[in-house]
Design a protein around this motif. Structure first.
Motif, PDB file in Angstrom:
ATOM      1  N   GLN A   1       0.804  -1.216   0.000  1.00 16.14           N
ATOM      2  CA  GLN A   1       0.000   0.000   0.000  1.00 16.14           C
ATOM      3  C   GLN A   1       0.846   1.278   0.000  1.00 16.14           C
ATOM      4  O   GLN A   1       0.360   2.332  -0.400  1.00 16.14           O
ATOM      5  CB  GLN A   1      -0.929   0.021   1.228  1.00 16.14           C
ATOM      6  CG  GLN A   1      -2.115  -0.919   1.127  1.00 16.14           C
ATOM      7  CD  GLN A   1      -3.225  -0.359   0.254  1.00 16.14           C
ATOM      8  OE1 GLN A   1      -2.987   0.161  -0.834  1.00 16.14           O
ATOM      9  NE2 GLN A   1      -4.459  -0.469   0.723  1.00 16.14           N
ATOM     10  N   GLU A   2       2.094   1.198   0.455  1.00 14.11           N
ATOM     11  CA  GLU A   2       2.891   2.416   0.623  1.00 14.11           C
ATOM     12  C   GLU A   2       4.126   2.480  -0.287  1.00 14.11           C
ATOM     13  O   GLU A   2       4.399   3.514  -0.892  1.00 14.11           O
ATOM     14  CB  GLU A   2       3.332   2.553   2.084  1.00 14.11           C
ATOM     15  CG  GLU A   2       2.183   2.683   3.077  1.00 14.11           C
ATOM     16  CD  GLU A   2       1.513   4.054   3.055  1.00 14.11           C
ATOM     17  OE1 GLU A   2       1.876   4.897   2.208  1.00 14.11           O
ATOM     18  OE2 GLU A   2       0.622   4.282   3.875  1.00 14.11           O
ATOM     19  N   LEU A   3       4.886   1.383  -0.379  1.00 13.57           N
ATOM     20  CA  LEU A   3       6.092   1.420  -1.210  1.00 13.57           C
ATOM     21  C   LEU A   3       5.766   1.638  -2.676  1.00 13.57           C
ATOM     22  O   LEU A   3       6.619   2.072  -3.451  1.00 13.57           O
ATOM     23  CB  LEU A   3       6.894   0.129  -1.064  1.00 13.57           C
ATOM     24  CG  LEU A   3       7.564  -0.147   0.285  1.00 13.57           C
ATOM     25  CD1 LEU A   3       8.447  -1.381   0.200  1.00 13.57           C
ATOM     26  CD2 LEU A   3       8.370   1.047   0.780  1.00 13.57           C
ATOM     27  N   THR A   4       4.555   1.358  -3.073  1.00 14.91           N
ATOM     28  CA  THR A   4       4.134   1.533  -4.459  1.00 14.91           C
ATOM     29  C   THR A   4       3.705   2.964  -4.768  1.00 14.91           C
ATOM     30  O   THR A   4       3.299   3.250  -5.906  1.00 14.91           O
ATOM     31  CB  THR A   4       2.961   0.587  -4.768  1.00 14.91           C
ATOM     32  OG1 THR A   4       1.896   0.859  -3.845  1.00 14.91           O
ATOM     33  CG2 THR A   4       3.369  -0.866  -4.626  1.00 14.91           C
ATOM     34  N   THR A   5       3.783   3.865  -3.772  1.00 13.32           N
ATOM     35  CA  THR A   5       3.239   5.212  -3.921  1.00 13.32           C
ATOM     36  C   THR A   5       4.287   6.291  -3.661  1.00 13.32           C
ATOM     37  O   THR A   5       5.461   5.999  -3.412  1.00 13.32           O
ATOM     38  CB  THR A   5       2.063   5.427  -2.956  1.00 13.32           C
ATOM     39  OG1 THR A   5       2.565   5.625  -1.622  1.00 13.32           O
ATOM     40  CG2 THR A   5       1.098   4.249  -2.981  1.00 13.32           C
ATOM     41  N   ASP A   6       3.815   7.526  -3.641  1.00 14.21           N
ATOM     42  CA  ASP A   6       4.670   8.673  -3.348  1.00 14.21           C
ATOM     43  C   ASP A   6       5.106   8.737  -1.894  1.00 14.21           C
ATOM     44  O   ASP A   6       6.007   9.503  -1.543  1.00 14.21           O
ATOM     45  CB  ASP A   6       3.948   9.970  -3.726  1.00 14.21           C
ATOM     46  CG  ASP A   6       2.604  10.148  -3.018  1.00 14.21           C
ATOM     47  OD1 ASP A   6       2.015   9.128  -2.597  1.00 14.21           O
ATOM     48  OD2 ASP A   6       2.139  11.293  -2.885  1.00 14.21           O
ATOM     49  N   GLU A   7       4.476   7.940  -1.024  1.00 11.63           N
ATOM     50  CA  GLU A   7       4.731   8.077   0.406  1.00 11.63           C
ATOM     51  C   GLU A   7       5.967   7.329   0.898  1.00 11.63           C
ATOM     52  O   GLU A   7       6.468   7.643   1.978  1.00 11.63           O
ATOM     53  CB  GLU A   7       3.506   7.611   1.212  1.00 11.63           C
ATOM     54  CG  GLU A   7       2.348   8.567   1.106  1.00 11.63           C
ATOM     55  CD  GLU A   7       1.215   8.261   2.065  1.00 11.63           C
ATOM     56  OE1 GLU A   7       0.247   9.028   2.075  1.00 11.63           O
ATOM     57  OE2 GLU A   7       1.282   7.247   2.802  1.00 11.63           O
ATOM     58  N   ALA A   8       6.451   6.355   0.146  1.00 11.33           N
ATOM     59  CA  ALA A   8       7.539   5.553   0.710  1.00 11.33           C
ATOM     60  C   ALA A   8       8.370   4.866  -0.362  1.00 11.33           C
ATOM     61  O   ALA A   8       7.862   4.464  -1.412  1.00 11.33           O
ATOM     62  CB  ALA A   8       6.976   4.495   1.669  1.00 11.33           C
ATOM     63  N   ALA A   9       9.644   4.743  -0.068  1.00  4.66           N
ATOM     64  CA  ALA A   9      10.567   3.888  -0.819  1.00  4.66           C
ATOM     65  C   ALA A   9      11.464   3.201   0.199  1.00  4.66           C
ATOM     66  O   ALA A   9      11.647   3.699   1.322  1.00  4.66           O
ATOM     67  CB  ALA A   9      11.396   4.703  -1.794  1.00  4.66           C
ATOM     68  N   TRP A  10      12.023   2.054  -0.166  1.00  4.62           N
ATOM     69  CA  TRP A  10      12.875   1.256   0.717  1.00  4.62           C
ATOM     70  C   TRP A  10      14.268   1.179   0.093  1.00  4.62           C
ATOM     71  O   TRP A  10      14.406   0.926  -1.100  1.00  4.62           O
ATOM     72  CB  TRP A  10      12.283  -0.131   0.899  1.00  4.62           C
ATOM     73  CG  TRP A  10      13.037  -1.044   1.820  1.00  4.62           C
ATOM     74  CD1 TRP A  10      13.766  -2.143   1.463  1.00  4.62           C
ATOM     75  CD2 TRP A  10      13.133  -0.954   3.238  1.00  4.62           C
ATOM     76  NE1 TRP A  10      14.302  -2.745   2.584  1.00  4.62           N
ATOM     77  CE2 TRP A  10      13.938  -2.029   3.692  1.00  4.62           C
ATOM     78  CE3 TRP A  10      12.616  -0.069   4.191  1.00  4.62           C
ATOM     79  CZ2 TRP A  10      14.239  -2.245   5.042  1.00  4.62           C
ATOM     80  CZ3 TRP A  10      12.913  -0.282   5.531  1.00  4.62           C
ATOM     81  CH2 TRP A  10      13.708  -1.357   5.938  1.00  4.62           C
TER      82      TRP A  10
ATOM     83  N   GLY B   1      11.104  -3.144  -7.853  1.00  2.24           N
ATOM     84  CA  GLY B   1       9.931  -3.148  -8.725  1.00  2.24           C
ATOM     85  C   GLY B   1       8.684  -2.597  -8.063  1.00  2.24           C
ATOM     86  O   GLY B   1       7.746  -2.204  -8.768  1.00  2.24           O
ATOM     87  N   LEU B   2       8.630  -2.548  -6.740  1.00  2.00           N
ATOM     88  CA  LEU B   2       7.419  -2.050  -6.093  1.00  2.00           C
ATOM     89  C   LEU B   2       7.268  -0.548  -6.303  1.00  2.00           C
ATOM     90  O   LEU B   2       6.250  -0.087  -6.818  1.00  2.00           O
ATOM     91  CB  LEU B   2       7.418  -2.384  -4.597  1.00  2.00           C
ATOM     92  CG  LEU B   2       7.181  -3.846  -4.212  1.00  2.00           C
ATOM     93  CD1 LEU B   2       7.007  -3.972  -2.712  1.00  2.00           C
ATOM     94  CD2 LEU B   2       5.964  -4.435  -4.924  1.00  2.00           C
ATOM     95  N   HIS B   3       8.257   0.237  -5.891  1.00  3.61           N
ATOM     96  CA  HIS B   3       8.110   1.683  -6.048  1.00  3.61           C
ATOM     97  C   HIS B   3       8.112   2.070  -7.523  1.00  3.61           C
ATOM     98  O   HIS B   3       7.445   3.035  -7.914  1.00  3.61           O
ATOM     99  CB  HIS B   3       9.235   2.422  -5.308  1.00  3.61           C
ATOM    100  CG  HIS B   3       9.003   3.895  -5.225  1.00  3.61           C
ATOM    101  ND1 HIS B   3       8.199   4.469  -4.272  1.00  3.61           N
ATOM    102  CD2 HIS B   3       9.438   4.917  -6.012  1.00  3.61           C
ATOM    103  CE1 HIS B   3       8.155   5.779  -4.452  1.00  3.61           C
ATOM    104  NE2 HIS B   3       8.908   6.072  -5.515  1.00  3.61           N
ATOM    105  N   GLU B   4       8.839   1.325  -8.342  1.00  2.00           N
ATOM    106  CA  GLU B   4       8.872   1.600  -9.782  1.00  2.00           C
ATOM    107  C   GLU B   4       7.572   1.197 -10.487  1.00  2.00           C
ATOM    108  O   GLU B   4       7.378   1.526 -11.659  1.00  2.00           O
ATOM    109  CB  GLU B   4      10.041   0.857 -10.439  1.00  2.00           C
ATOM    110  CG  GLU B   4      11.399   1.196  -9.846  1.00  2.00           C
ATOM    111  CD  GLU B   4      11.841   0.201  -8.782  1.00  2.00           C
ATOM    112  OE1 GLU B   4      13.024  -0.177  -8.770  1.00  2.00           O
ATOM    113  OE2 GLU B   4      10.972  -0.204  -7.958  1.00  2.00           O
ATOM    114  N   ILE B   5       6.703   0.476  -9.768  1.00  2.00           N
ATOM    115  CA  ILE B   5       5.461  -0.071 -10.332  1.00  2.00           C
ATOM    116  C   ILE B   5       5.787  -0.863 -11.595  1.00  2.00           C
ATOM    117  O   ILE B   5       5.278  -0.615 -12.697  1.00  2.00           O
ATOM    118  CB  ILE B   5       4.407   1.025 -10.603  1.00  2.00           C
ATOM    119  CG1 ILE B   5       4.286   1.985  -9.401  1.00  2.00           C
ATOM    120  CG2 ILE B   5       3.048   0.404 -10.904  1.00  2.00           C
ATOM    121  CD1 ILE B   5       3.203   3.037  -9.552  1.00  2.00           C
ATOM    122  N   SER B   6       6.636  -1.856 -11.403  1.00  2.00           N
ATOM    123  CA  SER B   6       7.038  -2.706 -12.540  1.00  2.00           C
ATOM    124  C   SER B   6       7.205  -4.149 -12.082  1.00  2.00           C
ATOM    125  O   SER B   6       8.105  -4.842 -12.530  1.00  2.00           O
ATOM    126  CB  SER B   6       8.349  -2.190 -13.146  1.00  2.00           C
ATOM    127  OG  SER B   6       9.408  -2.244 -12.199  1.00  2.00           O
TER     128      SER B   6
END
Length: 547
Positions: A102-111, A121-126
């Motif tokens: 719910q979060e790493l895939t959005t503007d709110e969080a990266a790891w 691939g989660l934050h990159e949506i790939s």
């Protein structure tokens, strides 16, 4: 404050699941692979013994709740959770898996750690269908559903009669049964929201080697969850009438209001009037905003029964794992230990500047919801996997409101004592406002404005300096306000999808689509793929479009 369920959870959940339930397989696909379900456990602690007494039922209910917060080999159903997740048990906690999606895939969080299983691939949506976090949450949700199904099966009126349980004891167990049905409905909402068209298993489903669970379409699953929650209105205890951390009618109303707000995504049909109806039920049930925003996510937030509707309970000595709010306490990059109340940070979580810029004053001096760690951190996330690139969050702090150590702090300061708010009144206020703005009946714009300004007055330490006028109240403002109010509470992806901004080019953030300035991605990413192992095991399933 009564923390009975928090302590019971650890004590009973650490028992081997096969001993308590007597199931041959623990998660749904594990059940599919069995030849039959009447296998007798090798130990002598069968379901008939566990459920023989009212006390046994409450112990089993604690285990159902415990599946939210605890890990362990028995808890994970390890035959189906991806092996790379099992190697780090903290990654198999429900909340960490769910929060990441719910979060790493959005503007709110990266790891920061791209080699951590499933992160890249989660934050990159790939992502692909073999992502271990995506598959891990799917199986984790079905694990808890399996526990719920067994409890529901074992607590039927026929079973109670067979076991000679009558009177007040039987009435109490019927309430427990309603809670298990609520938790199952919540998990099916998770599956509907993230995976759209999953398989369906209830306490009545008979599964053998040749009979596989049927796929349920998203719209039909919406109708099922809705019908369960509406039925539970008459079966759950009254709002605020249960032990802390256990579901009551208000929890069902909160989930209904959230579902109805997103109904157009799930079914194609808007249900904003229904969202307002259930917000009104909650606001009429005695809930009020807690006076201090920064006390919502700290170590003694179990005291916030004014605003909290339902929480996942964590305890530094009794629910130890490296997921949950322990992850949210340690995870933010480079936050000093004396700020987080831990023994140090993991150098992981940071935010994009697009999200941080929702706050005009990033210091938190005016809007106290701006809880950022900025020292040594760049505002812009110029590198997706560098821990100093992007501000960090100090929202989850393992200290009490007086600044003292957490009440159940472990000696090493490894684990969090912070409960996670699944539902709280702040969200309900914003749901009401958005549903009114989108044309729902049963509410009013003046009330919507009152709710929004109540949140902003709290955020501004009682000052009305941040209050808005009716002309500023629109749906775009509500999305931004939901970001400011609810960030890191695992709702951002769902919100962005409802607004049509998750995959499109109407809102871009750093590294969306894998480029530094952000780019649009395929609409298929609005839904996660089903695990390939389920597709190969169950011929009734169809992979979601595009995967």
């Amino acid at each position: 404050m009564n923390r009975t369920m928090k302590n019971m959870t650890k004590r009973y959940y650490t028992l081997n699941v096969s001993k308590i339930i007597g199931l041959a397989c623990l998660v749904m696909m594990g059940m599919v692979s069995c030849n039959k379900l009447d296998l007798t456990p090798t130990n002598d602690l069968t379901a008939e013994k566990v459920y023989a007494t009212p006390a046994g039922y409450k112990q089993a209910l604690a285990k159902v709740y415990g599946a939210f917060a605890l890990t362990g080999n028995a808890a994970t159903g390890q035959q189906d959770i991806p092996v790379e997740i099992i190697k780090d048990e903290g990654n198999s906690d429900f909340l960490r898996l769910y929060w990441n999606l719910q979060e790493l895939t959005t503007d709110e969080a990266a790891w920061s750690w791209q080699n951590d299983a499933g992160v890249q691939g989660l934050h990159e949506i790939s992502w692909s269908s073999i992502n271990s976090i995506i598959n891990g949450l799917y199986y984790r949700s079905y694990f808890q559903i399996t526990l719920c199904n067994d409890f529901i099966r074992q607590s039927s009126d026929d079973k109670l009669s067979e076991r000679g349980i009558t009177g007040t004891d039987a009435d109490n167990i019927r309430k427990y049964r309603a809670e298990a049905r609520f938790i199952r409905a919540y998990q099916y909402w998770v599956l509907m929201d993230l995976y759209a068209n999953p398989p369906m298993v209830t306490e009545e489903t008979q599964i053998a080697a040749k009979d596989f669970p049927k796929r349920i379409l998203r719209k039909d699953l919406f109708n099922y969850v809705e019908s369960e929650l509406l039925a539970l209105e008459n079966e759950l205890v009254a709002p605020k009438g249960n032990e802390y951390g256990r579901a009551d009618k208000a929890a069902a109303w909160a989930l209904l209001s959230r579902m109805y707000l997103n109904a157009v995504v799930y079914t194609g049909t808007p249900k904003y009037t229904e969202a307002i109806t259930y917000c009104n039920k909650i606001t009429g049930a005695g809930y009020t905003l807690h006076g201090n925003y920064r006390e919502l996510t700290i170590a003694d937030n179990h005291l916030n029964t004014d605003e909290n509707i339902l929480t996942i309970n964590y305890d530094g000595t009794n629910t130890q794992n490296f997921g949950g709010t322990t992850y949210l306490m340690h995870g933010p990059a480079n936050v000093p230990a004396d700020v987080s109340g831990s023994n140090g940070d993991w150098g992981g979580l940071r935010m994009t500047h697009q999200f941080v810029n929702l706050f005009a004053d990033k210091t938190g001096t005016t809007d106290t919801r701006a809880q950022f760690y900025m020292s040594g951190q760049s505002l812009e996330m110029t590198d997706l996997y560098v821990s100093t690139s992007g501000y960090s969050s100090t929202k989850y702090r393992n200290k009490t409101r007086s600044g003292a150590a957490a009440p159940h702090q472990d000696a090493a300061k490894d684990f969090s004592d912070i409960d996670f708010p699944l539902f709280r009144l702040g969200e309900v206020y914003l749901t009401y406002a958005e549903a009114v703005l989108r044309g729902g009946n049963g509410g009013s714009l003046p009330t919507a404005l009152t709710y929004v300004n109540a949140l902003r007055t709290r955020a501004y330490n009682g000052s009305t300096a941040g209050n808005i006028s009716s002309t500023a109240l629109n749906t775009d403002f509500i999305l931004d306000e939901r970001g400011r109010e609810l960030y890191y509470e695992a709702i951002r992806r769902t919100d962005l999808i409802r607004y049509g901004k998750f995959t499109s080019n109407t809102y871009l953030w750093a590294w969306k689509g894998g480029v530094s300035g952000g780019t649009a991605v395929a609409d298929k990413y609005n839904i996660f793929p089903l695990p390939p192992t389920d597709l190969s095991a169950n011929p009734n399933l169809i992979q979601n479009t595009g995967y």
